[in-house]
Design a protein around this motif. Structure first.
Motif, PDB file in Angstrom:
ATOM      1  N   UNK A  49       4.033  -4.250  -9.993  1.00  0.00           N
ATOM      2  CA  UNK A  49       4.535  -3.727  -8.823  1.00  0.00           C
ATOM      3  C   UNK A  49       3.602  -3.256  -7.892  1.00  0.00           C
ATOM      4  N   UNK A  50       3.408  -3.553  -6.475  1.00  0.00           N
ATOM      5  CA  UNK A  50       2.318  -3.132  -5.668  1.00  0.00           C
ATOM      6  C   UNK A  50       1.719  -1.832  -5.460  1.00  0.00           C
ATOM      7  N   UNK A  51       0.473  -1.564  -5.245  1.00  0.00           N
ATOM      8  CA  UNK A  51       0.160  -0.080  -5.204  1.00  0.00           C
ATOM      9  C   UNK A  51       0.691   0.125  -3.520  1.00  0.00           C
ATOM     10  N   UNK A  52       0.689   1.402  -3.277  1.00  0.00           N
ATOM     11  CA  UNK A  52       1.323   1.769  -1.884  1.00  0.00           C
ATOM     12  C   UNK A  52       0.220   2.494  -1.022  1.00  0.00           C
ATOM     13  N   UNK A  53      -0.865   3.070  -1.685  1.00  0.00           N
ATOM     14  CA  UNK A  53      -1.752   3.701  -0.885  1.00  0.00           C
ATOM     15  C   UNK A  53      -2.724   2.873  -0.211  1.00  0.00           C
ATOM     16  N   UNK A  54      -3.300   3.279   0.782  1.00  0.00           N
ATOM     17  CA  UNK A  54      -4.567   2.615   1.583  1.00  0.00           C
ATOM     18  C   UNK A  54      -5.685   2.478   0.575  1.00  0.00           C
ATOM     19  N   UNK A  55      -6.386   1.592   0.583  1.00  0.00           N
ATOM     20  CA  UNK A  55      -7.314   1.288   0.035  1.00  0.00           C
ATOM     21  C   UNK A  55      -7.279   0.895  -1.550  1.00  0.00           C
ATOM     22  N   UNK A  56      -6.054   0.910  -2.066  1.00  0.00           N
ATOM     23  CA  UNK A  56      -5.929   0.888  -3.577  1.00  0.00           C
ATOM     24  C   UNK A  56      -6.208  -0.601  -3.741  1.00  0.00           C
TER      25      UNK A  56
END
Length: 587
Positions: free
Chosen positions: A6-13
Motif C-alpha cells: 500500500x503506498x504511503x500518503x504523507x509528503x516526503x515518505x
C-alpha cells in the motif's frame, strides 16, 4: 508473484514505505512537486529520501558531514565518491564550470575491512560552499555515485572507532587494572539506535533465502551479468544453481544466441555500474576512446534529461534532434552527406516521457556507412520486450527500474555488441578503465530482485496495455503516449515475438488545472523513478524540466503531462483507480 505494498500518503515518505534505501519519495499533491523544485522546506524538510542522483541519501549526507568536520575548514562543503578516478573527474568538471578551482582538493580515506565487508575507499572532494551546486551537477550527470548502503557501513565503522576511543579514555575499575585486564569486545553502534532492527532485517534477508550472505556478492554479479546478457538457460531461484553451469553449457547458450539474439555474446560483454546514468556516461567515454573525440555526438529524440547534459558538457558537444522522428533522420543524413563526421548517436527505445521509438534499422545503416557508434538506452523497453542490441554498438539500461522492481537498490548496465566494428576498441578501453563500483550489498539485492524479472514484466505489460486501451478512449483524456499508439511501426520492428509494449505511458488531460485535479485524486504512489512493482505517477515535466518548461514544450513535452509507471496491481483495481481520478476533474 510480488505483493504490492500500500503506498504511503504523507509528503516526503519513502516509497516503498519504511524502506531505508528506497529510491523514490512520496509527493501526494501536484503542488508538492513544485515546492520540491523550488527548495521549499514545506517539502524538503520532510523528505526521508529521494531519487539518489538528485537527492543525496541521508546516510551519505551524514557521513559527509562527519568527515567534513574532521578534514574540512570553515565555510567548506564536500561530496563523496567511491574512487579516485571519479573524484579527479569531478575536480576536472569543476575546473570548467566553477571559478574557485584552485581551492578544490581531494581527501582520501579508507574504512574497513569491517566484519564481513571489504575495505571501503572514500574520496571526498572538498571546495568552498558556493561550489556545491557545480559538484552536485557532476554527481547527477555522471551517475558515478556512492552507494547509500556503503555509506551506512562507513558510519558503523566511525561509530565503532569513536566508541573504542571513548572506552580507552575511561579509567579502568580498580578490580580490572593490571596486565591481565581485557577490553570488552564492542559491537558497532548504528545510527539512531537502530542496531537491533538492522540485525533482525539482515537475519531475515539471509536466513529465509531472500538475500544471500555477503560472501556471495561476486557470484551475484556473475549471475546478474549472465542474466542481462540473456544467456542463462533457466530463471533459477538460487545463485548456487547458476554456478553449476559449466563453461560448455554457457557456450552452447551463446551459440544459440540467447535471449538477445546476438551470436557470441557473453557475460564478459556486460558491465555493471552504480546506476543507469553512470552506464550512459561511460558509454560516451567509450565512444570518445574508440573514435575521434573531437567529433560531436547526436542526441536523437527527447531523452531523459541527463543524457543530453552528458553529451553537451563532456567532450566536443552534440547536435540535438528533440523530436526524434523520421524527418530528423533525413536531417542527420544530410549533415553526414555534407561531410560532417559524428562520434556517436544516443537514443532511447522507447523514449522518456513521450514513448517514441526511432527507425533503428535506418540509423544502423547510416552508422555503418559514415562510421559512428550507436548507443541505445533500453530501460523503458527492456530486453524481455525488445531486441535493440542487434542495431547497436552498446546498449545501456537502468537496472534500478523494472529489472529490480522493488525500488530499493540502484544499478546500471552496459552491454557491448561483439559483432560491431568498434567492439575491440571499446573492449580495450574497458579493460584499462572500467571500475567495478557496484557495492557488494547492492549486488545481492539486485540479484534477488531480478530473479522474476521476466514474469513481472509480462504482468506489467498486460496491465499497462489494458489501462492505456481504457484511457485512450476516455472523454477526459486528450492524449496517451504509449508505444502501441506512438511510432508503433518502429517499436514493432524491434519487439520480441513474446514481448509487449512496456509498463510506462504518459497522458495529457485538458489543461494544467485538470491535470492537478487528476493527480491529486489518483490513489497510488506518486514520486520520481519508474519500473516499480507498484504503480507510480509523477508530473514528469515539472520534476525533470522545471527551470526549462518552455523549452520542453517545443518538443511536445507539456508542463501538465503526467507520466505513469504501471505496477503489478490487480487490473480491475487499476482501472477503477484511474477512473475515479478522472471523474474528479470538473473543469
Amino acid at each position: 508473484m510480488t505483493t504490492v505494498p500500500e503506498p504511503p500518503t504523507t509528503v516526503g515518505a519513502a516509497i516503498p514505505a519504511n524502506t531505508p534505501h528506497a529510491v523514490s519519495v512520496m509527493f501526494p499533491k501536484w503542488q508538492d512537486n513544485i515546492y520540491y523544485e523550488e527548495g521549499n522546506p514545506i517539502v524538503t524538510s520532510r523528505m526521508e529520501c529521494g531519487y539518489p542522483r538528485f537527492f543525496i541519501h541521508p546516510f551519505i549526507q551524514k557521513l559527509c558531514t562527519r568527515l567534513l568536520s574532521k578534514y574540512g575548514k570553515p565555510k567548506e562543503s564536500a561530496i563523496l565518491f567511491p574512487s579516485r578516478k571519479i573524484a579527479e573527474r569531478c575536480r576536472e568538471f569543476m575546473k570548467r564550470y566553477y571559478s574557485e578551482t584552485e581551492t578544490v582538493r581531494i581527501v582520501e580515506l579508507k574504512f574497513g575491512p569491517y566484519e564481513k565487508y571489504p575495505a571501503m575507499p572514500i574520496f571526498m572532494v572538498v571546495f568552498p560552499e558556493d561550489g556545491f551546486k557545480v559538484a552536485k551537477q557532476f554527481w547527477q550527470h555522471s551517475g558515478d555515485i556512492l552507494s547509500s548502503r556503503m555509506a551506512e557501513r562507513c558510519l558503523e565503522v566511525l561509530d565503532q572507532q569513536e566508541k573504542e576511543e571513548q572506552e580507552q579514555e575511561k579509567p579502568l575499575p580498580m578490580g580490572n587494572r593490571g596486565r591481565y585486564a581485557r577490553k570488552k569486545q564492542q559491537s558497532p553502534e548504528l545510527p539512531s539506535g537502530e542496531e537491533r532492527q538492522v540485525e533482525a532485517a539482515q537475519y531475515v534477508e539471509e536466513r529465509y533465502g531472500r538475500n544471500l550472505p555477503i560472501e556471495f556478492a561476486d557470484q551475484a554479479k556473475v549471475a546478474l551479468r549472465r542474466r542481462i546478457a540473456g544467456i542463462l538457460a533457466t530463471e533459477s531461484q538460487h545463485i548456487q544453481d547458476y554456478q553449476k553451469a559449466t563453461e560448455s553449457e554457457l557456450e552452447s547458450q551463446r551459440a544459440l544466441q540467447g535471449d538477445r539474439g546476438i551470436k557470441g555474446l557473453s557475460e564478459q560483454d556486460v558491465y555493471l555500474y552504480p546506476c543507469g546514468m553512470s552506464a550512459i556516461f561511460h558509454a560516451h567515454r567509450c565512444a570518445m576512446a574508440a573514435l575521434d573525440s573531437s567529433r560531436k555526438s547526436v542526441c536523437f529524440g527527447f531523452p531523459y534529461t541527463d543524457t543530453l547534459k552528458i553529451l553537451q558538457k563532456f567532450g566536443a558537444g552534440c547536435y540535438f534532434y528533440g523530436l526524434g522522428e523520421d524527418k530528423d533522420i533525413d536531417e542527420v543524413e544530410a549533415k553526414l552527406k555534407s561531410g560532417e563526421r559524428i562520434l556517436s548517436l544516443f537514443c532511447e527505445v522507447p523514449s522518456n516521457p513521450l514513448l517514441k521509438s526511432p527507425d533503428l534499422k535506418r540509423l544502423r545503416q547510416l552508422a555503418d556507412e559514415y562510421d559512428f557508434i550507436i548507443v541505445v538506452d533500453e530501460t523503458l523497453g527492456n530486453f524481455s520486450n525488445v531486441n535493440v542490441l542487434q542495431h547497436a554498438d552498446m546498449v545501456v539500461s537502468s537496472l534500478t527500474k523494472v529489472f529490480s522492481g522493488d525500488s530499493n537498490v540502484m544499478g546500471g548496465s552496459m552491454v557491448l555488441n561483439p559483432n560491431r566494428k568498434h567492439y575491440q576498441a571499446i573492449k580495450a578501453h574497458q579493460d584499462t578503465e572500467f571500475e567495478d563500483l557496484m557495492w557488494c550489498e547492492d549486488a545481492l539485492f539486485m540479484e534477488r530482485n531480478s530473479r522474476n524479472f521476466k514474469a513481472r514484466s509480462k504482468v506489467i505489460n498486460a496491465n499497462a496495455e489494458a489501462l492505456c486501451d481504457y484511457l485512450v478512449d476516455h472523454p477526459k483524456v486528450d492524449k496517451v503516449f504509449y508505444p502501441k499508439f506512438v511510432c508503433r511501426n518502429h517499436y514493432d520492428a524491434v519487439k520480441n515475438p513474446s514481448g509487449g509494449y512496456g509498463g510506462l505511458f504518459s497522458m495529457m488531460v485538458k489543461n494544467e488545472k485538470a491535470a492537478q485535479q487528476f493527480y491529486d485524486n489518483l490513489h497510488c504512489a506518486k514520486g520520481p523513478s519508474l519500473g516499480t512493482n507498484f504503480t507510480l505517477a509523477s508530473p514528469y515535466t515539472i520534476l525533470a524540466h522545471y527551470t526549462e518548461l518552455d523549452w520542453a514544450e517545443e518538443f511536445g513535452v507539456s508542463r501538465y503531462l503526467v507520466r505513469v509507471s504501471v505496477g503489478l496491481e490487480e487490473r480491475d483495481h487499476l482501472l477503477k483507480t484511474f477512473g475515479n481520478a478522472l471523474n474528479a476533474i470538473d473543469v
